[in-house]
Design an enzyme around this catalytic site. Structure first.
Site, PDB file in Angstrom:
ATOM      1  N   HIS A  56      -0.749 -27.721   7.082  1.00  0.00           N
ATOM      2  CA  HIS A  56       0.516 -27.946   7.780  1.00  0.00           C
ATOM      3  C   HIS A  56       0.700 -26.966   8.929  1.00  0.00           C
ATOM      4  CE1 HIS A  56       2.047 -30.915   4.877  1.00  0.00           C
ATOM      5  NE2 HIS A  56       1.385 -30.187   3.977  1.00  0.00           N
ATOM      6  N   LYS A 100       1.249  -5.553   4.466  1.00  0.00           N
ATOM      7  CA  LYS A 100       0.635  -4.231   4.422  1.00  0.00           C
ATOM      8  C   LYS A 100      -0.330  -4.044   5.597  1.00  0.00           C
ATOM      9  CE  LYS A 100       2.642  -2.264   1.242  1.00  0.00           C
ATOM     10  NZ  LYS A 100       3.781  -2.983   1.830  1.00  0.00           N
ATOM     11  N   ARG A 122      10.870   9.104   5.789  1.00  0.00           N
ATOM     12  CA  ARG A 122      11.832   8.110   6.258  1.00  0.00           C
ATOM     13  C   ARG A 122      11.409   7.500   7.595  1.00  0.00           C
ATOM     14  NH1 ARG A 122      17.537   8.599   4.819  1.00  0.00           N
ATOM     15  NH2 ARG A 122      17.706   9.515   2.761  1.00  0.00           N
ATOM     16  N   GLU A 156       1.615  -3.727   8.906  1.00  0.00           N
ATOM     17  CA  GLU A 156       2.451  -2.529   8.944  1.00  0.00           C
ATOM     18  C   GLU A 156       1.685  -1.306   9.411  1.00  0.00           C
ATOM     19  OE1 GLU A 156       5.987  -2.359   5.662  1.00  0.00           O
ATOM     20  OE2 GLU A 156       3.947  -2.360   4.878  1.00  0.00           O
ATOM     21  N   CYS A 185      17.246   7.902   9.519  1.00  0.00           N
ATOM     22  CA  CYS A 185      17.083   9.270   9.967  1.00  0.00           C
ATOM     23  C   CYS A 185      17.272  10.230   8.804  1.00  0.00           C
ATOM     24  CB  CYS A 185      18.105   9.568  11.055  1.00  0.00           C
ATOM     25  SG  CYS A 185      18.178   8.310  12.347  1.00  0.00           S
ATOM     26  N   LYS A 199      11.028   4.358   6.337  1.00  0.00           N
ATOM     27  CA  LYS A 199      10.921   4.131   4.901  1.00  0.00           C
ATOM     28  C   LYS A 199      12.160   3.456   4.348  1.00  0.00           C
ATOM     29  CE  LYS A 199       8.904   4.494   0.903  1.00  0.00           C
ATOM     30  NZ  LYS A 199       7.738   3.669   0.625  1.00  0.00           N
ATOM     31  N   GLU A 258       2.574 -10.275   0.877  1.00  0.00           N
ATOM     32  CA  GLU A 258       2.623  -8.824   0.788  1.00  0.00           C
ATOM     33  C   GLU A 258       1.347  -8.201   1.352  1.00  0.00           C
ATOM     34  OE1 GLU A 258       3.360  -4.785  -0.206  1.00  0.00           O
ATOM     35  OE2 GLU A 258       4.584  -6.496   0.401  1.00  0.00           O
ATOM     36  N   TRP A 273      15.080   8.309  14.142  1.00  0.00           N
ATOM     37  CA  TRP A 273      14.364   7.062  14.417  1.00  0.00           C
ATOM     38  C   TRP A 273      15.212   6.296  15.418  1.00  0.00           C
ATOM     39  CZ3 TRP A 273      14.873   1.678  13.756  1.00  0.00           C
ATOM     40  CH2 TRP A 273      13.676   0.957  13.794  1.00  0.00           C
ATOM     41  N   ASN A 309      23.154   9.759  10.933  1.00  0.00           N
ATOM     42  CA  ASN A 309      22.308   8.682  10.433  1.00  0.00           C
ATOM     43  C   ASN A 309      23.155   7.419  10.398  1.00  0.00           C
ATOM     44  OD1 ASN A 309      20.463   7.032   9.195  1.00  0.00           O
ATOM     45  ND2 ASN A 309      20.621   8.000   7.178  1.00  0.00           N
ATOM     46  N   GLY A 310      22.654   6.323  10.974  1.00  0.00           N
ATOM     47  CA  GLY A 310      23.400   5.070  10.948  1.00  0.00           C
ATOM     48  C   GLY A 310      23.662   4.550  12.347  1.00  0.00           C
TER      49      GLY A 310
END
Length: 608
Positions: free
Chosen positions: A503, A484, A27, A487, A2, A603, A480, A74, A98-99
């Protein structure tokens, strides 16, 4: 995750609170709100969704107070609703947070038994009621907050605003960042320097357990034991960065295009371009000559950068490396007896699991090095050696320029370590650093492929699943690239080592499955081609990222081939990352998703 902002001023603050929250949008958030004192009385405005909704509320029902707090939330406890949005109020105070308060259930039950009535599902409101109870018992605001902080378990940063106190803001932190900014006759609280940058570049960073009492002309800081302390003043670099998309449609696209420049900046920190010799930046030292083993740890994209880093360090410096996802490393309690260095990778420098892993390694007596983009962050401050990635602020939630800057930092570090250990000669060092010097040019050449990649994205946007394959340096890149894509486009994608195809993943292959193969013509190319033939035989649609020699040797079974420039092997993870980023970006644009702020993501993951 947040964002927090607080201002105590002589001028109306609502507009500036919202402007600061806009700088914290990167964020990630799902609701927002502010609270001010109107004629000494607490008043708030909140809204679900984006900041534009809060702005509309304020246009129709403005606030004129000269002191206030703001927040982008968030959701962690309770859905993303206006009732759960911050600030929360209880009696004579408002709070933003925040937290996570880990013991909030027990505290809430205690408060409800004492008659408290809750309006939300959040853990934050518990803190508000606890402090309000202390106020009702006769404690002054500072003492009330201090009495409550010791009862809270978890990681948090908090800002408090009190009814009737037009010259008082209180902030506190434990495990989550909070900065104090100093202006002329006004003071500020913020989650980071970017939030404060429109107002001041004079910043103090609260340390673990600190509480700050802000008035128009004074800042008092107390440690976790209530003792007055002085925290150093820093000149923040946040004001130097104007957060704007420029000519680009999204921040992510802008940041993709910034890579040639920021890669050159980062390279310059690690390589003396006049001599071609590597170095540890900022006059620091890191002796690799007797390092027996390195423990690496990171989260998300940083983890894939660290995986490339492991390949670099083992191949070029011949140092055995262990690599863990930080959320596992911190609880696995791995024996570290033969480990001499712990290396952590984080864009924000505030990732909760990575920070906890750092502290575990530090507790085991290891020397700590960190690859971070925010040099004023907690991870940077708690490291023995800081390896900076000079990517500048990265606003898009999906990391792009920070990732490639992490890779070039790790490549230079591996060369430096190899020289220190005598496994890389001075001549070989010059050869490798000359290769690194090609990165900005090659990055520009990769960017020139955008039209080709955008055309591919039109078909990718019609799919619901995708597979990414690679070997060697290209294996972490496959993971990666898949990350992306999922996401920001919400297409399910998985990255695999190409040798693992038989496999399990081969069972997924059919004529509807796009298979993205990262295969520069390197030592693994022929093996990867064998895997591609297995995909082609089952009707899979192969999108090949390779070079001219690879394209010539790949056969005619490719649905599409993206030809990158020839380059030394050490550069392939850095340069090949760019078209993969563009593929994800343009696919998401085709699908109409929120590219810069994808759903459910933030973020900086500052909670578990």
């Amino acid at each position: 995750m947040c964002g927090i902002i607080g201002i105590v001023s002589h001028e109306p603050v609502a507009g500036r609170l919202v402007d600061a929250l806009k700088r914290l949008e990167y964020r990630g958030y799902d609701s927002a709100g502010i609270a001010t004192l109107e004629d000494g009385v607490l008043t708030r405005r909140r809204a679900e969704g984006k900041l534009v909704n809060l702005q509309r509320r304020l246009e129709g029902d403005p606030l004129s107070g000269t002191i206030g707090i703001g927040h982008t939330r968030w959701a962690t406890h309770g859905a993303a609703t206006e009732a759960n949005a911050h600030p929360h109020m209880a009696g004579k105070l408002a709070i933003v947070h925040n937290g996570i308060i880990e013991n909030y259930r027990e505290l809430r039950a205690e408060l409800e038994a004492d008659g408290a009535v809750f309006e939300s599902q959040t853990d934050t409101e518990t803190v508000a009621h606890l402090v309000n109870r202390e106020l009702r018992r006769g404690l002054a605001p500072k003492e009330a907050v201090m009495a409550v902080l010791g009862r809270l378990e978890g990681a948090f940063s908090l800002a408090f605003l009190f009814d009737g106190e037009e010259n008082l803001l209180i902030g506190a932190r434990r495990g989550s960042p909070l900065a104090v900014g100093e202006g002329e006759g006004e003071m500020f609280l913020g989650s980071d320097a970017i939030a404060l940058s429109p107002f001041t570049d004079i910043v103090r960073y609260l340390e673990e357990g600190d509480m700050a009492v802000l008035r128009h002309a004074t800042i008092e800081i107390f440690d976790e034991h209530g003792n007055p302390v002085i925290r150093p003043v820093r000149r923040s670099t946040g004001k130097a960065f104007y957060v704007d998309k420029g000519n680009h449609r999204h921040f992510m696209q802008k940041e993709i295009y910034e890579q040639p420049e920021v890669l050159s900046h980062t390279l310059g920190a690690f390589v003396d371009m006049t001599t071609g010799r590597t170095r540890i930046p900022n006059g620091q030292t890191l002796d690799f000559s007797n390092v027996r083993r390195i423990a690496l740890s990171a989260c998300g994209t940083g983890y894939y950068a660290a995986l490339v880093g492991r390949y670099y360090l083992e191949r070029y410096a011949r140092i055995p490396c262990d690599l863990d996802v930080a959320s596992e490393f911190r609880y696995r309690e791995s024996p570290l007896g033969d480990v001499d260095l712990a290396l952590f990778v984080s864009q924000s420098g505030e990732t909760a699991d990575t920070l906890a892993s750092l502290r575990y390694a530090k507790g085991e007596g290891l020397r700590i090095a960190s690859v971070v983009n925010v040099q004023e962050s907690t991870i940077a401050r708690e490291s023995d050696v800081v390896l900076p990635t000079l990517a500048g602020p990265e606003i898009g939630v999906a990391s792009t320029k920070a990732f490639t800057c992490q890779l070039i930092s790790l490549a230079a570090l591996a060369i430096h370590a190899g020289v220190a250990r005598g496994v890389i000669s001075p001549e070989r060092e010059l050869e490798l650093t000359r290769s690194l010097a090609e990165v900005p040019r090659l990055a520009n050449e990769a960017l020139a492929l955008e039209d080709t990649v955008e055309a591919l994205s039109r078909e990718m946007a019609t799919k619901r699943h995708a597979l990414f394959l690679g070997r060697g340096f290209s294996y972490p890149l496959a993971m990666e690239g898949a990350l992306k894509l999922k996401e920001i486009s919400y297409i399910h994608a998985e990255g695999y080592a190409a040798g693992e195809l038989k496999h399990g993943p081969i069972a997924l292959i059919d004529d509807t499955m796009p298979v993205v193969v990262i295969a520069p013509h390197d030592r693994s190319f022929e093996k990867t081609m064998s895997n591609m033939q297995e995909v082609a035989a089952r009707g899979g649609r192969i999108i090949l990222f390779t070079d001219a020699k690879g394209a010539a040797g790949s056969g005619s079974d490719m649905a599409s081939t993206v030809v990158l420039p020839d380059m030394p092997e050490i550069l392939t993870p850095i340069i090949y990352a760019i078209p993969l980023q563009m593929l994800a970006y343009h696919t998401a644009v085709q699908m109409g998703t929120d590219v810069d702020q994808p759903r459910n993501l933030a973020k900086s993951v500052t909670v578990e």
